[in-house]
Design a protein around this motif. Structure first.
Motif, PDB file in Angstrom:
ATOM      1  N   THR A  47       0.821  -1.212   0.000  1.00 57.56           N
ATOM      2  CA  THR A  47       0.000   0.000   0.000  1.00 57.56           C
ATOM      3  C   THR A  47       0.853   1.260   0.000  1.00 57.56           C
ATOM      4  O   THR A  47       0.338   2.359   0.198  1.00 57.56           O
ATOM      5  CB  THR A  47      -0.922   0.008   1.232  1.00 57.56           C
ATOM      6  N   LEU A  48       2.150   1.111  -0.229  1.00 55.49           N
ATOM      7  CA  LEU A  48       3.062   2.248  -0.232  1.00 55.49           C
ATOM      8  C   LEU A  48       3.673   2.431  -1.618  1.00 55.49           C
ATOM      9  O   LEU A  48       3.480   1.611  -2.513  1.00 55.49           O
ATOM     10  CB  LEU A  48       4.168   2.050   0.812  1.00 55.49           C
ATOM     11  N   THR A  49       4.430   3.513  -1.764  1.00 53.79           N
ATOM     12  CA  THR A  49       5.053   3.836  -3.046  1.00 53.79           C
ATOM     13  C   THR A  49       6.492   4.278  -2.819  1.00 53.79           C
ATOM     14  O   THR A  49       6.766   5.077  -1.919  1.00 53.79           O
ATOM     15  CB  THR A  49       4.290   4.975  -3.747  1.00 53.79           C
ATOM     16  N   THR A  95       6.633  12.102   3.606  1.00 52.78           N
ATOM     17  CA  THR A  95       7.614  11.398   2.783  1.00 52.78           C
ATOM     18  C   THR A  95       8.809  10.991   3.629  1.00 52.78           C
ATOM     19  O   THR A  95       9.307  11.789   4.428  1.00 52.78           O
ATOM     20  CB  THR A  95       8.082  12.300   1.625  1.00 52.78           C
ATOM     21  N   ILE A  96       9.261   9.768   3.441  1.00 45.61           N
ATOM     22  CA  ILE A  96      10.446   9.281   4.138  1.00 45.61           C
ATOM     23  C   ILE A  96      11.631   9.322   3.184  1.00 45.61           C
ATOM     24  O   ILE A  96      11.699   8.525   2.238  1.00 45.61           O
ATOM     25  CB  ILE A  96      10.246   7.837   4.634  1.00 45.61           C
ATOM     26  N   PHE A 121       7.827   1.747   7.872  1.00 46.14           N
ATOM     27  CA  PHE A 121       7.502   2.895   7.034  1.00 46.14           C
ATOM     28  C   PHE A 121       6.150   3.495   7.417  1.00 46.14           C
ATOM     29  O   PHE A 121       5.991   4.713   7.499  1.00 46.14           O
ATOM     30  CB  PHE A 121       7.499   2.498   5.560  1.00 46.14           C
ATOM     31  N   HIS A 122       5.156   2.631   7.645  1.00 49.45           N
ATOM     32  CA  HIS A 122       3.829   3.125   8.034  1.00 49.45           C
ATOM     33  C   HIS A 122       3.905   3.897   9.352  1.00 49.45           C
ATOM     34  O   HIS A 122       3.265   4.950   9.502  1.00 49.45           O
ATOM     35  CB  HIS A 122       2.844   1.964   8.159  1.00 49.45           C
ATOM     36  N   VAL A 264      13.289  10.063  10.654  1.00 46.55           N
ATOM     37  CA  VAL A 264      12.732   8.965   9.854  1.00 46.55           C
ATOM     38  C   VAL A 264      13.503   7.660  10.080  1.00 46.55           C
ATOM     39  O   VAL A 264      13.380   6.717   9.311  1.00 46.55           O
ATOM     40  CB  VAL A 264      12.717   9.316   8.354  1.00 46.55           C
ATOM     41  N   GLY A 265      14.277   7.611  11.158  1.00 45.72           N
ATOM     42  CA  GLY A 265      15.007   6.396  11.474  1.00 45.72           C
ATOM     43  C   GLY A 265      14.111   5.384  12.159  1.00 45.72           C
ATOM     44  O   GLY A 265      12.881   5.390  12.010  1.00 45.72           O
TER      45      GLY A 265
END
Length: 267
Positions: A47-49, A95-96, A121-122, A264-265
């Motif tokens: 479900t991610l990009t 955004t990561i 990521f989520h 974002v770690g």
């Protein structure tokens, strides 16, 4: 996050700039990325990009990458290209940014690896949504104002005045005491500013200070920190920074908003 195939100079690798939830193809259309030979595009996984680009694998094998790391101009061009793509994507939603030189042997290899980290990521996207990173640097004078005027020993004469040496030592002790008090005060100010800014931030990181600036500038950096701040609290950040300037007398520089690279770690 780097996979390599050094056996073929013709091999292309999949370079990953960032991860987000959704992405309109038009968002990255025309971005140069790292090379003019392939477009920057999106690569769905679950479900991610991911935001990716095909690049020559030979440009990123260890030997080539180490050479680029030693070439300041080449490294800066790479970093700027990476950041430009990340910034464009981040303008459209959380955004990561992935580390510089994150690449895989193929789209399928990238998709598989990224999917294995989907839960993280989520979680990160949830934390940084509607937030931005703000940098804060605090400066104070490098020494008490009167210190420099009292560092010259008394002139030597044939008949020194009685007690002149003792008076000089007393002055030296006084200077040292003032320096110590000044240092303690600057540390207190740094802690006060950091503590108050932390109170309105979702997350924060205190970074290494850069010390005293080049000769001719008597200010010294006493705090170098970054804060993850919700969009609706930015006005509070600016107002608090101004209040702290007036209260402490220190120079406080606020910069941002930035893509939240520092947050974002691992979660």
């Amino acid at each position: 996050m780097k996979e390599q195939d050094p056996d073929s100079a013709d091999t292309v690798a999949t370079y990953v700039f960032a991860v987000c939830r959704t992405l309109e193809a038009a968002t990255v259309t025309g971005l140069p990325g790292l090379t003019d030979d392939a477009p920057v595009r999106h690569l769905p996984f679950g479900t991610l990009t991911a935001v990716v680009q095909h690049v020559p694998a030979a440009d990123f094998i260890d030997e080539a990458w180490q050479e680029r790391l030693s070439d300041r101009d080449a490294l800066e061009r790479c970093a700027r290209a990476h950041h430009e793509v990340v910034s464009v994507v981040a303008a459209g939603g959380p955004t990561i940014p992935l580390p510089l030189a994150t690449l895989y042997l193929s789209d399928e290899s990238a998709r598989k690896k990224l999917q294995s980290e989907a839960d993280r990521f989520h979680a990160v996207l949830k934390r940084i949504e509607n937030h931005a990173e703000w940098g804060v640097k605090v400066y104070a004078s490098s020494a008490p104002p009167d210190t420099a005027r009292h560092t010259t020993p008394p002139a030597v004469s044939a008949s020194p005045a009685a007690g002149a040496g003792l008076a000089y030592l007393d002055r030296k002790r006084g200077i040292q005491q003032r320096r110590e008090r000044h240092q303690q005060e600057t540390l207190r100010i740094a802690d006060e500013v950091d503590s108050e800014l932390q109170s309105l931030a979702t997350a924060f990181r205190r970074l290494r200070t850069h010390g005293q600036e080049p000769a001719g500038n008597r200010r010294i950096q006493i705090l170098n920190a970054t804060y993850l701040v919700a969009e609706q609290r930015v006005h509070e950040l600016r107002r608090l920074a101004e209040t702290l300037r007036q209260r402490t007398g220190a120079e406080i520089e606020v910069s941002g908003p930035w893509v939240p690279y520092s947050f974002v770690g691992e979660v």
